[in-house]
Design a protein around this motif. Structure first.
Motif, mmCIF file in Angstrom:
data_model
loop_
_atom_site.group_PDB
_atom_site.id
_atom_site.type_symbol
_atom_site.label_atom_id
_atom_site.label_comp_id
_atom_site.label_asym_id
_atom_site.label_seq_id
_atom_site.Cartn_x
_atom_site.Cartn_y
_atom_site.Cartn_z
ATOM 1 N N ARG A 85 0.827 -1.209 0.000
ATOM 2 C CA ARG A 85 0.000 0.000 0.000
ATOM 3 C C ARG A 85 0.859 1.255 0.000
ATOM 4 N NH1 ARG A 85 -1.778 3.339 4.000
ATOM 5 N NH2 ARG A 85 -1.197 1.938 5.713
ATOM 6 N N LEU A 86 1.900 1.269 0.833
ATOM 7 C CA LEU A 86 2.742 2.462 0.925
ATOM 8 C C LEU A 86 3.581 2.672 -0.331
ATOM 9 C CD1 LEU A 86 3.904 2.364 4.656
ATOM 10 C CD2 LEU A 86 2.068 3.716 3.613
ATOM 11 N N ALA A 87 4.082 1.591 -0.927
ATOM 12 C CA ALA A 87 4.861 1.733 -2.163
ATOM 13 C C ALA A 87 4.020 2.379 -3.258
ATOM 14 C CB ALA A 87 5.374 0.371 -2.623
ATOM 15 N N LEU A 88 2.787 1.917 -3.411
ATOM 16 C CA LEU A 88 1.918 2.474 -4.445
ATOM 17 C C LEU A 88 1.502 3.898 -4.097
ATOM 18 C CD1 LEU A 88 0.478 1.956 -7.102
ATOM 19 C CD2 LEU A 88 -1.436 0.965 -5.807
ATOM 20 N N ALA A 89 1.241 4.154 -2.826
ATOM 21 C CA ALA A 89 0.864 5.507 -2.414
ATOM 22 C C ALA A 89 1.988 6.506 -2.677
ATOM 23 C CB ALA A 89 0.490 5.509 -0.932
ATOM 24 N N ILE B 140 8.961 5.727 -9.379
ATOM 25 C CA ILE B 140 9.187 4.517 -8.583
ATOM 26 C C ILE B 140 8.860 4.815 -7.128
ATOM 27 C CG2 ILE B 140 10.874 2.814 -7.782
ATOM 28 C CD1 ILE B 140 12.550 3.514 -10.282
ATOM 29 N N GLY B 141 8.005 3.997 -6.532
ATOM 30 C CA GLY B 141 7.743 4.057 -5.103
ATOM 31 C C GLY B 141 8.098 2.724 -4.478
ATOM 32 N N SER B 142 8.621 2.744 -3.267
ATOM 33 C CA SER B 142 9.014 1.491 -2.631
ATOM 34 C C SER B 142 8.865 1.603 -1.120
ATOM 35 C CB SER B 142 10.457 1.133 -2.992
ATOM 36 O OG SER B 142 10.803 -0.156 -2.515
ATOM 37 N N ASP B 143 8.652 0.458 -0.492
ATOM 38 C CA ASP B 143 8.558 0.425 0.957
ATOM 39 C C ASP B 143 8.968 -0.956 1.447
ATOM 40 O OD1 ASP B 143 7.446 2.163 3.304
ATOM 41 O OD2 ASP B 143 6.689 0.147 3.688
ATOM 42 N N GLN B 144 9.520 -0.995 2.657
ATOM 43 C CA GLN B 144 9.948 -2.269 3.232
ATOM 44 C C GLN B 144 9.475 -2.368 4.683
ATOM 45 O OE1 GLN B 144 14.178 -3.279 4.503
ATOM 46 N NE2 GLN B 144 14.022 -4.547 2.669
ATOM 47 N N VAL B 145 8.917 -3.528 5.020
ATOM 48 C CA VAL B 145 8.477 -3.805 6.385
ATOM 49 C C VAL B 145 9.023 -5.169 6.787
ATOM 50 C CG1 VAL B 145 6.515 -4.094 7.936
ATOM 51 C CG2 VAL B 145 6.355 -2.484 6.024
ATOM 52 N N ALA B 146 9.686 -5.221 7.928
ATOM 53 C CA ALA B 146 10.158 -6.508 8.452
ATOM 54 C C ALA B 146 8.978 -7.214 9.114
ATOM 55 C CB ALA B 146 11.286 -6.285 9.452
ATOM 56 N N ASP B 147 8.801 -8.476 8.775
ATOM 57 C CA ASP B 147 7.636 -9.259 9.191
ATOM 58 C C ASP B 147 8.108 -10.396 10.104
ATOM 59 O OD1 ASP B 147 5.459 -10.957 9.380
ATOM 60 O OD2 ASP B 147 5.024 -10.981 7.234
ATOM 61 N N LEU B 148 7.856 -10.233 11.405
ATOM 62 C CA LEU B 148 8.214 -11.264 12.373
ATOM 63 C C LEU B 148 6.945 -11.998 12.796
ATOM 64 C CD1 LEU B 148 10.250 -12.684 14.239
ATOM 65 C CD2 LEU B 148 9.889 -10.836 15.896
ATOM 66 N N HIS B 149 6.668 -13.100 12.122
ATOM 67 C CA HIS B 149 5.474 -13.903 12.415
ATOM 68 C C HIS B 149 4.205 -13.052 12.406
ATOM 69 C CE1 HIS B 149 8.520 -16.782 13.384
ATOM 70 N NE2 HIS B 149 8.831 -16.221 14.543
ATOM 71 N N GLY B 150 4.112 -12.155 11.411
ATOM 72 C CA GLY B 150 2.938 -11.306 11.274
ATOM 73 C C GLY B 150 3.021 -9.984 11.997
#
Length: 218
Positions: A63-67, A82-92
């Motif tokens: 959502r954030l990359a597209l926004a 170009i839009g980009s975003d990264q989120v670390a996912d620890l078991h959700g």
């Protein structure tokens, strides 16, 4: 690792080499995009990055990359954004940029001995030719069973407080890891270049054609 399906690609204008804008102030993404040796500009997107209640990490990143891409495209409709975003996912559980030493210590203590999925999303938008596409590169990272001293020493040396998950795999942070599983090698640093290349070319940016060393414009 099973690739995440992409949105359908909308054909760009192959006959016109469009200007390229990185909708991000991240120096890591800027350095990665410079590898393609095409001129580009950098603009800061005005986007609220607050997660929604119960929003999964992958959905948040997408959502954030597209926004971000759409926000910059609204001001520059003729350019490829170009839009980009990264989120670390620890078991959700989403883990963002720690910002402080204390939060980074807490993150690394949570992640030691665990497999963390770094959800790195990239979106490309050009309003003038109607192009929009996005993709998610999920990178599985297994952290070693780190001691408190190792965590403290690492953070004091590298100070990765502006990195999701409190580790720089391209630097000393590689010593924290047991394994990395990815189909797009630069995704963990912040921008999946294989996916990015495919999308910006479809949007109208030519690569490997009169390669320039000028990189980004100030």
């Amino acid at each position: 690792m099973n690739p995440v399906p992409d949105l359908p690609l909308i054909s760009g204008n192959a006959g016109h080499n469009r200007s390229l804008i990185l909708g991000s102030t991240s120096r890591y993404r800027r350095e990665l995009l410079q590898r393609l040796q095409v001129p580009f500009e950098v603009m800061a997107p005005d986007v609220d990055e607050t997660p929604r209640d119960g929003e999964p990490p992958a959905a948040l990143a997408e959502r954030l990359a597209l926004a971000k891409a759409r926000a910059v495209a609204a001001a520059c409709p003729e350019a490829v954004i170009i839009g980009s975003d990264q989120v670390a996912d620890l078991h959700g559980l989403p883990l963002g940029k720690p910002g402080t030493h204390e939060k980074a210590v807490a993150q690394l203590r949570q992640m030691r001995g665990q497999t963390v999925i770094f959800q790195t999303a990239v979106a490309v938008v050009c309003l003038e030719n109607g192009y929009q596409a996005q993709s998610l590169a999920a990178v599985k990272v297994k952290f070693r069973e780190l001691t408190d001293d190792e965590i403290e020493n690492y953070l004091r040396i590298e100070q990765p407080y502006d990195c999701a998950g409190s580790a720089k795999s391209e630097g000393l942070g590689i010593a924290l890891l047991e394994s990395i599983d990815s189909d797009d090698p630069t995704a963990l640093v912040g921008l999946p270049l294989i996916r990015t290349c495919r999308m910006i070319q479809a949007a109208g940016v030519k690569l490997l054609s009169g390669v320039s060393n000028s990189g980004s414009r100030p």
